[in-house]
Design a protein around this motif. Structure first.
Motif, PDB file in Angstrom:
ATOM      1  N   LYS A   1       0.938  -6.922   9.702  1.00  0.00           N
ATOM      2  CA  LYS A   1       0.686  -6.197   8.464  1.00  0.00           C
ATOM      3  C   LYS A   1       0.630  -4.702   8.738  1.00  0.00           C
ATOM      4  O   LYS A   1      -0.213  -4.238   9.498  1.00  0.00           O
ATOM      5  CB  LYS A   1      -0.649  -6.664   7.864  1.00  0.00           C
ATOM      6  CG  LYS A   1      -0.980  -6.024   6.538  1.00  0.00           C
ATOM      7  CD  LYS A   1      -2.299  -6.584   6.024  1.00  0.00           C
ATOM      8  CE  LYS A   1      -2.683  -5.945   4.701  1.00  0.00           C
ATOM      9  NZ  LYS A   1      -3.971  -6.444   4.201  1.00  0.00           N
TER      10      LYS A   1
ATOM     11  N   LYS B   1      -1.995   0.550   5.366  1.00  0.00           N
ATOM     12  CA  LYS B   1      -1.844   0.745   3.923  1.00  0.00           C
ATOM     13  C   LYS B   1      -0.982   1.955   3.607  1.00  0.00           C
ATOM     14  O   LYS B   1      -0.183   1.935   2.691  1.00  0.00           O
ATOM     15  CB  LYS B   1      -3.228   0.880   3.273  1.00  0.00           C
ATOM     16  CG  LYS B   1      -3.998  -0.422   3.218  1.00  0.00           C
ATOM     17  CD  LYS B   1      -5.313  -0.234   2.482  1.00  0.00           C
ATOM     18  CE  LYS B   1      -6.071  -1.546   2.393  1.00  0.00           C
ATOM     19  NZ  LYS B   1      -7.344  -1.402   1.673  1.00  0.00           N
TER      20      LYS B   1
ATOM     21  N   SER C   1      -8.347  -4.430 -12.213  1.00  0.00           N
ATOM     22  CA  SER C   1      -8.798  -3.941 -10.893  1.00  0.00           C
ATOM     23  C   SER C   1      -8.512  -2.458 -10.686  1.00  0.00           C
ATOM     24  O   SER C   1      -8.694  -1.937  -9.597  1.00  0.00           O
ATOM     25  CB  SER C   1      -8.200  -4.758  -9.738  1.00  0.00           C
ATOM     26  OG  SER C   1      -6.855  -4.393  -9.484  1.00  0.00           O
TER      27      SER C   1
ATOM     28  N   GLU D   1      -2.866   2.783  -1.818  1.00  0.00           N
ATOM     29  CA  GLU D   1      -3.898   2.129  -1.028  1.00  0.00           C
ATOM     30  C   GLU D   1      -4.604   1.031  -1.812  1.00  0.00           C
ATOM     31  O   GLU D   1      -5.467   0.341  -1.285  1.00  0.00           O
ATOM     32  CB  GLU D   1      -4.925   3.161  -0.529  1.00  0.00           C
ATOM     33  CG  GLU D   1      -4.346   4.139   0.482  1.00  0.00           C
ATOM     34  CD  GLU D   1      -5.376   5.132   0.984  1.00  0.00           C
ATOM     35  OE1 GLU D   1      -6.501   5.135   0.436  1.00  0.00           O
ATOM     36  OE2 GLU D   1      -5.065   5.897   1.899  1.00  0.00           O
ATOM     37  N   ARG D   2      -4.228   0.875  -3.086  1.00  0.00           N
ATOM     38  CA  ARG D   2      -4.875  -0.133  -3.921  1.00  0.00           C
ATOM     39  C   ARG D   2      -4.291  -1.516  -3.682  1.00  0.00           C
ATOM     40  O   ARG D   2      -3.102  -1.668  -3.417  1.00  0.00           O
ATOM     41  CB  ARG D   2      -4.724   0.225  -5.405  1.00  0.00           C
ATOM     42  CG  ARG D   2      -5.586   1.369  -5.844  1.00  0.00           C
ATOM     43  CD  ARG D   2      -5.563   1.612  -7.324  1.00  0.00           C
ATOM     44  NE  ARG D   2      -4.415   1.124  -8.035  1.00  0.00           N
ATOM     45  CZ  ARG D   2      -3.894   1.732  -9.099  1.00  0.00           C
ATOM     46  NH1 ARG D   2      -4.391   2.871  -9.519  1.00  0.00           N
ATOM     47  NH2 ARG D   2      -2.859   1.217  -9.728  1.00  0.00           N
ATOM     48  N   SER D   3      -5.131  -2.531  -3.827  1.00  0.00           N
ATOM     49  CA  SER D   3      -4.694  -3.906  -3.580  1.00  0.00           C
ATOM     50  C   SER D   3      -3.623  -4.354  -4.568  1.00  0.00           C
ATOM     51  O   SER D   3      -2.691  -5.073  -4.196  1.00  0.00           O
ATOM     52  CB  SER D   3      -5.889  -4.856  -3.660  1.00  0.00           C
ATOM     53  OG  SER D   3      -6.496  -4.809  -4.944  1.00  0.00           O
ATOM     54  N   ASP D   4      -3.720  -3.918  -5.838  1.00  0.00           N
ATOM     55  CA  ASP D   4      -2.727  -4.346  -6.824  1.00  0.00           C
ATOM     56  C   ASP D   4      -1.338  -3.813  -6.469  1.00  0.00           C
ATOM     57  O   ASP D   4      -0.331  -4.505  -6.622  1.00  0.00           O
ATOM     58  CB  ASP D   4      -3.122  -3.878  -8.229  1.00  0.00           C
ATOM     59  CG  ASP D   4      -3.203  -2.357  -8.339  1.00  0.00           C
ATOM     60  OD1 ASP D   4      -2.259  -1.749  -8.849  1.00  0.00           O
ATOM     61  OD2 ASP D   4      -4.217  -1.783  -7.905  1.00  0.00           O
TER      62      ASP D   4
ATOM     63  N   ILE E   1      -0.340  -2.932  -3.310  1.00  0.00           N
ATOM     64  CA  ILE E   1       0.086  -3.581  -2.073  1.00  0.00           C
ATOM     65  C   ILE E   1       0.577  -5.000  -2.341  1.00  0.00           C
ATOM     66  O   ILE E   1       1.621  -5.416  -1.836  1.00  0.00           O
ATOM     67  CB  ILE E   1      -1.068  -3.590  -1.045  1.00  0.00           C
ATOM     68  CG1 ILE E   1      -1.407  -2.151  -0.630  1.00  0.00           C
ATOM     69  CG2 ILE E   1      -0.700  -4.409   0.184  1.00  0.00           C
ATOM     70  CD1 ILE E   1      -2.636  -2.032   0.233  1.00  0.00           C
ATOM     71  N   ASN E   2      -0.173  -5.735  -3.157  1.00  0.00           N
ATOM     72  CA  ASN E   2       0.228  -7.109  -3.482  1.00  0.00           C
ATOM     73  C   ASN E   2       1.585  -7.146  -4.167  1.00  0.00           C
ATOM     74  O   ASN E   2       2.406  -8.034  -3.908  1.00  0.00           O
ATOM     75  CB  ASN E   2      -0.822  -7.769  -4.376  1.00  0.00           C
ATOM     76  CG  ASN E   2      -2.130  -8.012  -3.653  1.00  0.00           C
ATOM     77  OD1 ASN E   2      -2.160  -8.085  -2.429  1.00  0.00           O
ATOM     78  ND2 ASN E   2      -3.212  -8.132  -4.404  1.00  0.00           N
TER      79      ASN E   2
ATOM     80  N   SER F   1      -3.776  -9.963 -11.755  1.00  0.00           N
ATOM     81  CA  SER F   1      -5.189 -10.359 -11.634  1.00  0.00           C
ATOM     82  C   SER F   1      -5.856 -10.403 -13.002  1.00  0.00           C
ATOM     83  O   SER F   1      -6.693 -11.273 -13.273  1.00  0.00           O
ATOM     84  CB  SER F   1      -5.942  -9.396 -10.710  1.00  0.00           C
ATOM     85  OG  SER F   1      -5.963  -8.080 -11.243  1.00  0.00           O
TER      86      SER F   1
END
Length: 481
Positions: A98, A101, A186, A207-210, A212-213, A233
């Motif tokens: 991985k 980020k 989110s 850098e946000r998860s949404d 990156i996903n 989400s």
């Protein structure tokens, strides 16, 4: 006699040797007996023995302690080395599987004149067939909706808070999000229309998860599919909405990107806008095409104080964050005067609409003033209201004056919930929302120069008058104070 004497002298060395051996034997025997008595706990009679015993015990204890410490330290070193190797091994595996980020930003694709039309042609998309079981605009990814073929629920925002920056949008969004029928995506700002769609990176987004996903799914960031996937989400929350008295079909989601109002990045590259000096299609058209019944909320603030607030925010984020009040005030005056002069010249040559949407004009502004130009043109409130009214129905828009929101927060929230057709909440729940401390105001307070304040009030005055007339509300005159 003489013979006996001679014989004795010959044997004397042997006799002396034997005497020495005998003496040594008794001495060794004495030490052994003394040590044995000491070991058995019997008192010794010799001070010398006591001294030897003390030294022996001390040496024995010291040796034992040193040995113990050496063993412990050695074990600690071994454990530390093993832990370090294990950690390095885990980190090595993590880096291999991985990327960091920050590296995801490199995967952003730029919007150019070579970008395939089918990827970015929002207006060419057929209407999305939303599932009528949901109040929020949601659909199942199947043959009836060709954007996705994954069989899962996808959702777009039920409403947007689109401005204006530095007008309390964060505070307002978080209070609305506290309603039991709201499902958070989110994040507050998707930033897709003004930035991500064009491949523009901003640190907090990548850098946000949404983000990156979504990027991990291999979806082109310039495609509307990327934007929709950012709400996955929230879609899951809407599908499983069972909180308290809430039923599934009443749950909604939203986003609050203030730049959606005034930042229409790369509009000339979008299908239908090629070769134009003023856009046929803007962010507003794309939002309306995707979600025809969408609701739009705009918070307006005194344009002069808002501009200075944004200036100080930019300073805080820059290398000049330690600037003193006097220097900041003079710098702001210079930038404000430059922008007033440049936009006045442009308005004299071309239409106001062309100047405001002209990205090349903004890039050509004098160095040192470009960074505040975005916020400066966001202050033409009447212009943007007319743009919005040319796309949306009047009942789709809800306008809030920030000063009234701050002084009448309870009333404003009630009116907002009603506008959004959200269920009424109890007085206790509303009080809890009112007690939130969610504003992001800076603690450092500076003032602009009086001459700068007057200069800006005079410049924005005719546009504020247009705004008050358009909305039939004199609170939007924003008189000089």
């Amino acid at each position: 006699m003489e013979t006996m004497a001679v014989t004795f002298l010959k044997k004397l060395p042997r006799i002396l040797i034997w005497l020495c051996l005998i003496s040594l034997f008794f001495a060794i025997n004495y030490v052994i007996i003394d040590s044995y008595n000491s070991f058995q706990g019997h008192p010794t009679q010799s001070k010398t023995s006591d001294m030897h015993k003390s030294k022996a015990v001390a040496y024995s204890n010291a040796s034992a302690k040193l040995k113990k410490n050496n063993i412990v330290n050695h074990d600690k070193i071994k454990d530390k080395q093993a832990g370090t190797k294990k950690k390095e091994s885990q980190e090595s595996k993590l880096h291999k599987s991985k990327p960091k980020k920050s590296e995801y930003a490199d995967q952003l694709l730029k919007l150019t004149n070579k970008t395939p039309r089918k990827i970015i042609d929002i207006m060419g998309l057929p209407p999305i067939k939303f599932d009528q079981r949901y109040k929020n605009p949601c659909f199942i990814g199947d043959v009836s909706n060709p954007l996705f073929q994954d069989g899962r629920l996808h959702c777009l925002p039920y409403f947007y808070i689109i401005g204006v920056k530095k007008s309390g949008t964060s505070d307002f969004f978080n209070r609305i999000a506290a309603h039991p029928e709201f499902q958070t995506p989110s994040f507050k700002e998707a930033q897709w229309f003004p930035r991500l769609r064009a491949g523009i990176d901003t640190k907090f987004i990548t850098e946000r998860s949404d983000f990156i996903n979504t990027i991990q799914k291999g979806i082109d960031n310039r495609s509307i599919k990327f934007y929709i996937s950012m709400f996955d989400s929230a879609a899951d929350g809407i599908q499983n909405c069972t909180r308290r008295r809430v039923t599934t079909n009443k749950c909604i989601t939203a986003e609050a990107t203030p730049a959606n109002l005034h930042m229409h990045t790369g509009w000339k590259l979008m299908p239908g806008n090629e070769g134009l000096t003023e856009p046929r299609y803007t962010n507003f058209h794309y939002i309306k095409h995707l979600t025809p019944d969408v609701k739009i909320i705009i918070i307006f603030r005194n344009p002069v104080s808002r501009l200075f607030s944004d200036f100080m925010h930019q300073i805080k984020l820059s290398s000049e964050h330690n600037i003193d009040e006097h220097e900041a005030a003079n710098k702001f005056h210079h930038v404000a005067k430059t922008l007033i002069d440049e936009y006045t010249i442009c308005f004299d040559k071309f239409s106001m609409r062309r100047c405001i949407y002209d990205e090349e004009f903004e890039k050509g502004l004098p160095q040192g003033s470009q960074y505040l130009a975005e916020s400066f043109r966001a202050g033409f409130y009447a212009f943007y209201m007319e743009e919005l009214l040319s796309v949306f129905q009047e009942d789709q828009l809800f306008v809030i004056n920030m000063e009234q929101y701050l002084t009448k927060t309870r009333q404003t929230l009630k009116e907002t919930f009603k506008f959004l057709n959200m269920s009424a909440i109890s007085s206790r729940e509303l009080s809890e929302i009112l007690n939130f401390n969610v504003s992001n105001e800076s603690k450092k307070h500076y003032d602009m120069l009086p001459k700068t304040k007057h200069l800006l009030y005079e410049f924005y005055k005719p546009y504020n008058k247009q705004m008050a007339t358009l909305l039939k509300d004199n609170s939007f005159l924003f008189p000089e104070r």
